[in-house]
Design an enzyme around this catalytic site. Structure first.
Site, PDB file in Angstrom:
ATOM      1  N   LYS A 288     175.165 -60.495  15.961  1.00 46.70           N
ATOM      2  CA  LYS A 288     175.078 -58.597  16.135  1.00 46.70           C
ATOM      3  C   LYS A 288     173.254 -58.406  16.998  1.00 46.70           C
ATOM      4  CE  LYS A 288     178.513 -57.298  13.016  1.00 46.70           C
ATOM      5  NZ  LYS A 288     179.540 -56.457  13.523  1.00 46.70           N
TER       6      LYS A 288
ATOM      7  N   TYR B  68     182.475 -59.527   4.335  1.00 44.50           N
ATOM      8  CA  TYR B  68     182.679 -59.812   5.467  1.00 44.50           C
ATOM      9  C   TYR B  68     182.483 -61.120   6.653  1.00 44.50           C
ATOM     10  CZ  TYR B  68     185.537 -59.997   9.854  1.00 44.50           C
ATOM     11  OH  TYR B  68     186.120 -60.070  11.044  1.00 44.50           O
TER      12      TYR B  68
ATOM     13  N   ASP C 233     174.629 -65.479   5.300  1.00 39.83           N
ATOM     14  CA  ASP C 233     175.167 -64.339   6.162  1.00 39.83           C
ATOM     15  C   ASP C 233     174.794 -63.113   6.617  1.00 39.83           C
ATOM     16  OD1 ASP C 233     176.888 -63.072   8.276  1.00 39.83           O
ATOM     17  OD2 ASP C 233     178.571 -63.449   7.287  1.00 39.83           O
TER      18      ASP C 233
END
Ligand code: PLP
Length: 438
Positions: free
Chosen positions: A279, A149, A251
């Site tokens: 995050k 994702y 990522d």
């Protein structure tokens, strides 16, 4: 933990959800928030390892708000930093000194972070990385992997749908869109491949390298089953990208600051050209970073690649990131997070064995996945078909009913403020839930 209720009432949340649906599309502000149990819930406050919903239910939290709360909710040091700095101003249409301090820290810890820019979230930082790769190489496509994702924007909303009939073969997979409304012809921007298959990547690169600007990968496939890279896979990607002058993009939106201050690139000792952090960088404040080697990021420095954003690096965001990193810098923090994660993973495996349940626990420790499958391990997105989804869902609901919250797709996050007693409570609740599932 004594005050965790075993039979939860969600009536106030239910009323709020109906009211919310009249003004917020679907009643929520992010698609993923719909999937709570028994429906989208409304939360009132959170502190340390606990979140509290509007019905007064208390949850031992392993969602960590989808990862960001690595130092726990409402950490006093982070809040102090935010308050101190916000009092001086919020946003200046100009630079402020704290940005340099944060960038210097990232530069010190992250192997590939020669130069960087701050953005607001993972999705936009990913697009920045792809833009830099296209500009530097003069090529248009990127290779990405099934089940990874990289945000919700058009060119990465693919390869996330498990549909055996439509996925095509491993060697020749079809790209399946995750949403409607994607612009026409965007499929020409990427090739989707199964992960952990170096031979296949090498073959496709060999045939297509003149078009390939970048290979983008989560260094650990956290979003689908928390699958670790096979021995030599990341190194192989590094070698392939070097050979064909394409960018290797990591990522690190999940792995960043979670696998250590240097991210997964430090953990695995593989240095990408560009990477994205988000995050766990800032305890729930919206900030991300696109970082990279000088020869790539130079394009942004020179204004050949445009990166912009009105709200980028607002004072509170930078202060939250610095505050979070300062807590993570305390001696032994990551070692503890790893140790607690291992204790929980092993405890879950033990109670699964005791109860005769086929609970498969995979991952690194600071984050890991649990699901039910009659296999020893799962190595890529297609392997996830082996999971018994309804049973996994019942397990997660059973845990939530016992006051332990994990992410709906079976992902667990550990924070710096979990303690052994929290871990052991979660294991005990898992045992009860597993027995109930029998
Ligand atoms: N990359 C990964 C690995 C993610 O897990 C996410 C979000 O979950 C993103 C990118 C997108 O980040 P954001 O939700 O901050 O836009």
């Amino acid at each position: 933990m004594q005050d965790i209720k075993m039979q939860l009432d969600h009536s106030k949340s239910a009323v709020l959800l109906e009211r919310s649906k009249k003004v917020l599309a679907g009643g929520v502000s992010s698609e993923f928030r719909k999937f709570n149990h028994p429906h989208a819930l409304f939360y009132d406050h959170a502190e340390g390892v606990y979140t509290y919903d509007v019905d007064g239910n208390k949850y031992l939290d392993f969602t960590l708000s989808q990862g960001p709360m690595i130092v726990g909710h409402s950490h006093p040091h982070v809040l102090k930093r935010v308050q101190e700095y916000s009092e001086k101003g919020q946003l200046f249409a100009g630079q402020h000194i704290l940005e340099i301090e944060l960038a210097e820290k990232l530069n010190k810890y992250i192997p590939s972070a020669d130069l960087m820019r701050f953005c607001l979230d993972g999705s936009t930082a990913i697009q920045t990385a792809l833009r830099v790769a296209r500009a530097k190489t003069g090529r248009n496509k990127f290779i990405r992997f099934e089940g990874h994702y990289h945000g919700w924007l058009d060119n990465v909303s693919w390869g996330l749908t498990l549909d055996e009939e439509k996925m095509g073969t491993r060697e020749n997979p079809n790209s399946l869109p995750w949403t409607s409304g994607i612009a026409n012809n965007i499929e020409q921007e990427f090739i989707v491949l199964p992960w952990n298959d170096l031979e296949l990547v090498a073959k496709i690169m060999n045939e297509n390298y003149k078009d390939i600007a970048a290979i983008i990968t989560e260094p650990i496939m956290c979003n689908s089953g928390c699958i670790l890279p096979e021995e030599g896979f990341l190194k192989g990607l590094r070698e392939i990208c070097t050979k064909y002058n394409s960018a290797l993009i990591f990522d690190e939106v999940i792995t960043g600051f979670r696998t250590g201050l240097g991210g997964a690139q430090k953990y695995f000792n593989i240095t990408p050209d560009l990477s994205v952090f988000a995050k766990a960088l800032a305890s729930g404040y919206p900030i991300s970073a696109i970082v990279g080697k000088k020869e790539w990021m130079q394009l942004i420095a020179e204004g050949k690649v445009i990166h912009a954003g009105t709200m980028n690096s607002a004072c509170a965001l930078i202060a939250a990131a610095l505050g979070t990193i300062e807590v993570l810098e305390e001696d032994g923090t990551h070692k503890r997070i790893f140790a607690l994660g291992h204790r929980l993973m092993n405890g879950l495996r033990k109670v699964a064995k005791e109860t005769g349940q086929n609970l498969l626990v995979q991952g690194l420790g600071p984050m890991f996945h649990s699901g039910f499958a009659n296999v020893d391990s799962i190595k890529d997105f297609r392997g996830i078909i082996a999971y018994e989804q309804p049973k996994s869902k019942m397990f997660i609901q059973g845990m939530q009913q016992r006051g332990v919250r994990i992410i709906g797709r079976g992902l667990w996050y550990i924070s710096a403020v979990h303690e052994e007693e929290h871990i052991d409570f979660a294991i005990a609740m898992a045992k009860e839930t597993l027995l109930e599932l029998k």
